[in-house]
Write an enzyme that holds these catalytic residues in place. Structure first.
Site, PDB file in Angstrom:
ATOM      1  N   ARG A 182      -5.088 -12.049 -11.850  1.00  0.00           N
ATOM      2  CA  ARG A 182      -5.785 -11.023 -11.064  1.00  0.00           C
ATOM      3  C   ARG A 182      -6.662 -10.185 -11.984  1.00  0.00           C
ATOM      4  NH1 ARG A 182      -1.550  -7.776  -7.499  1.00  0.00           N
ATOM      5  NH2 ARG A 182      -0.885  -7.168  -9.585  1.00  0.00           N
ATOM      6  N   PHE A 192       4.292  -8.031  -0.332  1.00  0.00           N
ATOM      7  CA  PHE A 192       5.062  -7.545  -1.468  1.00  0.00           C
ATOM      8  C   PHE A 192       6.532  -7.538  -1.033  1.00  0.00           C
ATOM      9  CE2 PHE A 192       6.238  -4.348  -4.639  1.00  0.00           C
ATOM     10  CZ  PHE A 192       5.370  -4.634  -5.683  1.00  0.00           C
ATOM     11  N   ASP A 242       0.761  -0.899   4.968  1.00  0.00           N
ATOM     12  CA  ASP A 242       1.049  -0.610   3.571  1.00  0.00           C
ATOM     13  C   ASP A 242      -0.293  -0.602   2.839  1.00  0.00           C
ATOM     14  OD1 ASP A 242       1.677  -0.614   0.873  1.00  0.00           O
ATOM     15  OD2 ASP A 242       3.509  -1.771   1.165  1.00  0.00           O
ATOM     16  N   TYR A 291      -0.001   5.224  -7.954  1.00  0.00           N
ATOM     17  CA  TYR A 291      -0.083   4.861  -9.381  1.00  0.00           C
ATOM     18  C   TYR A 291      -0.984   3.666  -9.632  1.00  0.00           C
ATOM     19  CZ  TYR A 291       3.784   1.827  -7.813  1.00  0.00           C
ATOM     20  OH  TYR A 291       4.569   0.965  -7.123  1.00  0.00           O
ATOM     21  N   LYS A 292      -1.513   3.092  -8.569  1.00  0.00           N
ATOM     22  CA  LYS A 292      -2.402   1.936  -8.730  1.00  0.00           C
ATOM     23  C   LYS A 292      -3.833   2.452  -8.868  1.00  0.00           C
ATOM     24  CE  LYS A 292       1.087  -0.979  -6.702  1.00  0.00           C
ATOM     25  NZ  LYS A 292       1.609  -1.711  -5.543  1.00  0.00           N
TER      26      LYS A 292
END
Ligand SMILES: *Cc1c(COP(=O)(O)O)cnc(C)c1O
Length: 422
Positions: free
Chosen positions: A382, A125, A206, A231-232
């Site tokens: 995805r 990321f 991460d 938040y995922k």
């Protein structure tokens, strides 16, 4: 051996009843929980409680709310600790992934050491790489010389031999994602951590794309630090507070970026000129915690615990992606779709990534057909079933809708991908 029918899997799914906690539009299939998870009733209730206390108690909420706001970060840390495999005192809740990464680098990275190369990977990321580059510059070092990115041979996944080969004597710190955000590859966290530590390298992870989908054992594995977002997969709300882990071997280190919230709680209001760090990860806190984006996390963690914890979530997640892979192989063959996520359970995170030259249009067509997937340029679709709120029937139905789109060419009615997709 074929998997049982989706309806049968749903009927015997011990987690099926938790979907009622997530009021979603009828018939909609949401497969984007790895980017932004959906709100549960408990998350909403936890948020409403704090807003209510704010109204009725004002400033006294910090000490007189039930529980006092001052204790909420610790409570959240206690709820997240079993998901990352750490003692609660070694988990910090607050900030966001990228600022927390800056804090951990500021605390652990030594620019004066003989070995000072930072290693990351070419597929991470981008925010992590921006943080690493800017951190090196801030420390007076040249990112062109001191940041090394492990290449990917196919642009999708990393090979463990390439990762281990990068651990040369000039390396001080290694940062990797546990699950790669694009392909969904799950790295061998235990082995890589052990090898890095044996080479005297500081190892950080991460967990943004794995926390809440994949179990972790950070303390057992011996990782030096980790950062992540809530938040995922953890459904704590858009931009919810992040979290981090600091191994107890670093306890007592002064924070690289010091602030009053990292002071020992009983000394915080002494406002002494010299920082006296709190025990464990809490010493790295900087400012007043964002309670309104921490409260939903508490509700969400309560739900995860009630549902049986991370082992139960992982078991269902793998069964769901197994079912989807089986359907993809059977129904999408001949339509130019390639699964880029590794198939073996130890190398698969919670989402599947499908490569297709028209992935952007397929994403638009799926949304029009009531399925929310996610696009990652240039060619990835995805699909992320959530073990808390996605049914097996929805997993199968999403693949069936994708098949109908591919068969009829329905996606070709949508505009081609813009040059830069936001
Ligand atoms: C989502 C994600 C981030 C996001 O960072 P924020 O600072 O929370 O915006 C960072 N790294 C990875 C690997 C991610 O998946």
């Amino acid at each position: 051996m074929a998997t049982p029918a989706p309806a049968e899997l749903d009927a015997r799914d011990p987690l099926a009843r938790w979907a009622a906690e997530f009021p979603a539009p009828e018939g909609a299939i949401y497969l984007d929980g790895n980017s932004l998870g959906l709100p549960s009733r408990r998350a909403e209730a936890a948020l409403a409680r704090v807003v209510d206390q704010w109204r009725t108690l004002g400033i006294d909420g910090w000490t007189r709310a039930d529980p006092p706001w001052l204790e909420l970060p610790e409570r959240a840390a206690a709820g997240v600790a079993p998901l990352v495999g750490a003692a609660p005192v070694d988990v910090g809740i607050g900030g966001q992934t990228t600022p927390n990464l800056h804090q951990l680098l500021a605390t652990l990275y030594d620019p004066a050491a003989a070995a000072r190369v930072i290693v990351a990977d070419a597929l991470n990321f981008a925010s992590d790489t921006y943080a690493l580059r800017s951190h090196l510059r801030l420390r007076g070092l040249d990112p062109e010389r001191h940041l090394r990115l492990i290449p990917s041979r196919d642009g999708r996944v990393l090979r463990i031999d390439d990762i281990l080969a990068a651990l040369t004597p000039d390396v001080q710190l290694l940062l990797l994602p546990a699950v790669l955000y694009a392909s969904g590859q799950l790295l061998d966290v235990a082995t890589i951590t052990r090898k890095a530590r044996a080479a005297g390298i500081t190892i950080g992870w991460d967990l943004s794309h794995s926390l809440g989908a994949v179990p972790h054992a950070l303390a057992r594995d011996g990782a030096d630090f980790a950062v992540w977002s809530h938040y995922k997969w953890l459904n704590a709300g858009p931009g919810a507070v992040g979290g981090y882990f600091l191994h107890p071997r670093h306890a007592g280190r002064p924070p690289g970026l010091a602030g009053w919230w990292g002071v020992r709680p009983e000394r915080r209001f002494a406002m002494a000129p010299v920082h006296e760090p709190a025990a464990g990860a809490a010493g790295l806190q900087i400012g007043t915690p964002h309670l309104l984006s921490l409260a939903p996390l508490l509700g969400s963690l309560e739900l995860v615990a009630a549902a049986g914890g991370i082992a139960a979530l992982r078991a269902k997640s793998l069964a769901q992606t197994d079912l989807m892979l089986e359907r993809i192989d059977a129904e999408l063959a001949g339509h130019g779709v390639t699964v880029v996520t590794p198939r073996g359970h130890p190398a698969r995170g919670g989402h599947l990534a499908l490569a297709h030259p028209e992935a952007w249009r397929l994403c638009q067509a799926l949304k029009a057909a009531g399925v929310t997937p996610d696009f990652r340029g240039p060619d990835l679709l995805r699909l992320a079933p959530s073990p808390l709120y996605t049914s097996y029937a929805a997993c199968a139905e999403a693949v069936a809708r994708l098949r109908r789109i591919l068969e009829t060419g329905a996606h070709l009615r949508f505009p081609a991908a813009p040059a830069l997709v936001p």
